[in-house]
Scaffold this motif. Structure first.
Motif: not given
Length: 130
Positions: A64-68
């Motif tokens: 839903m959110a963020g980065e990886g």
């Protein structure tokens, strides 16, 4: 009918934090809710590199959110994870999950977890013995 708000879960026994501080998970639906799956909102903290292998569960995750990124340890293939990405661990896949920015994930486990499980040294949750 079950209705729960995420804010009601935070700070209760349904909020589980990794012993190593890598993540926090709010468990909105658990085994005792009798839905046949569990549903969690989990935050993987930036800079963390996690090894998991759910030998006793299948998991689907929606970012839903963020980065990886997630690395399939059987093949070495690395997939970027960003909002709108879903991955399914349909083969009890050994994997590494790395967060570059805090990642907020919606996670579904089948069979459902009871709520207080922590990852064992092999990266899995224990099998349900009930």
């Amino acid at each position: 009918m079950l209705v729960r708000a995420l804010s009601e879960i935070q700070g209760t026994e349904r909020e589980v934090r990794a012993e190593n501080g890598n993540w926090v998970s709010q468990r909105l639906l658990l085994k005792d809710d009798r839905m046949g799956f569990s549903f969690h909102i989990t935050t993987i903290f930036a800079g963390q590199d996690n090894f998991f292998q759910y030998k006793n569960h299948l998991e689907s995750v929606y970012c839903m959110a963020g980065e990886g990124e997630i690395e399939d340890l059987a093949t070495g293939v690395v997939y970027p994870i960003k909002p709108g990405t879903v991955y399914a661990l349909d083969q009890h896949d050994k994997h590494r999950l790395r967060a570059f920015k805090d990642m907020t994930m919606a996670c579904v486990f089948n069979p459902p977890v009871s709520g207080r499980e922590v990852h064992g040294p092999d990266g899995s949750y224990p099998a349900d013995t009930d």
